[in-house]
Write a protein that holds these residues in place. Structure first.
Motif, PDB file in Angstrom:
ATOM      1  N   GLU A   9       0.832  -1.205   0.000  1.00  0.00           N
ATOM      2  CA  GLU A   9       0.000   0.000   0.000  1.00  0.00           C
ATOM      3  C   GLU A   9       0.863   1.250   0.000  1.00  0.00           C
ATOM      4  N   ARG A  10       0.525   2.174  -0.886  1.00  0.00           N
ATOM      5  CA  ARG A  10       1.215   3.462  -0.894  1.00  0.00           C
ATOM      6  C   ARG A  10       0.599   4.326   0.192  1.00  0.00           C
ATOM      7  N   GLU A  11       1.416   4.822   1.114  1.00  0.00           N
ATOM      8  CA  GLU A  11       0.915   5.557   2.273  1.00  0.00           C
ATOM      9  C   GLU A  11       0.241   6.870   1.889  1.00  0.00           C
ATOM     10  N   LEU A  12       0.779   7.568   0.896  1.00  0.00           N
ATOM     11  CA  LEU A  12       0.254   8.881   0.539  1.00  0.00           C
ATOM     12  C   LEU A  12      -1.157   8.807  -0.044  1.00  0.00           C
ATOM     13  N   SER A  13      -1.400   7.839  -0.924  1.00  0.00           N
ATOM     14  CA  SER A  13      -2.683   7.773  -1.625  1.00  0.00           C
ATOM     15  C   SER A  13      -3.593   6.644  -1.157  1.00  0.00           C
ATOM     16  N   GLY A  14      -3.045   5.661  -0.461  1.00  0.00           N
ATOM     17  CA  GLY A  14      -3.844   4.503  -0.049  1.00  0.00           C
ATOM     18  C   GLY A  14      -4.077   3.495  -1.160  1.00  0.00           C
ATOM     19  N   VAL A  15      -3.446   3.699  -2.320  1.00  0.00           N
ATOM     20  CA  VAL A  15      -3.568   2.733  -3.422  1.00  0.00           C
ATOM     21  C   VAL A  15      -2.887   1.438  -3.017  1.00  0.00           C
ATOM     22  N   ARG A  16      -3.551   0.312  -3.357  1.00  0.00           N
ATOM     23  CA  ARG A  16      -3.026  -0.998  -2.942  1.00  0.00           C
ATOM     24  C   ARG A  16      -2.838  -1.921  -4.138  1.00  0.00           C
TER      25      ARG A  16
ATOM     26  N   TYR B  89       5.755   3.239   1.702  1.00  0.00           N
ATOM     27  CA  TYR B  89       4.894   2.092   1.379  1.00  0.00           C
ATOM     28  C   TYR B  89       4.848   1.149   2.577  1.00  0.00           C
TER      29      TYR B  89
END
Length: 199
Positions: free
Chosen positions: A96-103, A131
């Motif tokens: 998971e990308r911390e900035l956007s929450g994309v997984r 991440y």
């Protein structure tokens, strides 16, 4: 006169025979079957019954997981790790990308004490930033029979700080998290974090 005596005599014998027969109050045995006398005890149960097999207690499994990541030339992430979970255990790896929450996620299984998954990220590569890698044990009810035997039908034999209750109420699972930073200028952080730099 003699004939009359014979008839009276024969009639008397018939009455005697009729008196000796059973009455119709139900006390007579049917079809010649013998009745057991009242108050007779039932025969003792067979004392040679097979013993009930005792189930051996299962020791708790103190779960250990360690994961690391590597960045491919196309800036996509590969994850590998080690664990003491039984071989064949089904895992879900989520990045998971911390900035956007994309997984991004992938399913894998434990083989010879290790696992690997990937690549993670879009075709254009992962942008710089923080991440989180999550290693999650799938619920016990979908694990192979050999794995369920070790961890329990509801994951009840799992132990340690990684153990948590399933969100779906299906017993216990494990969740492991690992943070990493991608980029040539990583942010300052006091957390334990792996830094992956682009060469």
């Amino acid at each position: 006169m003699k004939t009359r005596r014979r008839l009276v005599y024969a009639g008397g014998i018939m009455l005697l025979l009729a008196g000796c027969g059973g009455d119709d109050n139900g006390d007579e045995a049917t079809n010649g079957a013998l009745q057991e006398p009242q108050g007779a005890e039932a025969p003792p149960p067979d004392e040679a019954e097979p013993p009930v097999a005792e189930v051996a207690p299962v020791d708790p499994l103190e779960v250990e997981v360690e994961a690391s990541a590597s960045l491919r030339p196309d800036r996509r992430l590969m994850v590998e790790g080690e664990t003491n979970l039984p071989d064949g255990a089904l895992l879900r790896i989520v990045v998971e990308r911390e900035l956007s929450g994309v997984r991004w996620q992938s399913r894998t299984s434990v083989q010879q004490g290790g696992f690997n998954a990937g690549p993670f990220g879009p075709g254009s590569g992962l942008p710089d930033g923080g991440y989180t890698i999550n290693v999650l044990l799938t619920e016990a009810n979908v694990q192979p029979a050999g794995v369920r035997e070790r961890i329990g039908e509801q994951g009840q034999y799992l132990a340690g700080p990684l153990v948590q209750t399933s969100r779906h109420g299906l017993g216990q699972t494990i969740a492991y998290s690992h943070r990493l930073l991608i980029g040539s200028e990583p942010r300052r952080t006091s957390d334990r974090v792996e830094v992956l730099q682009v060469d």
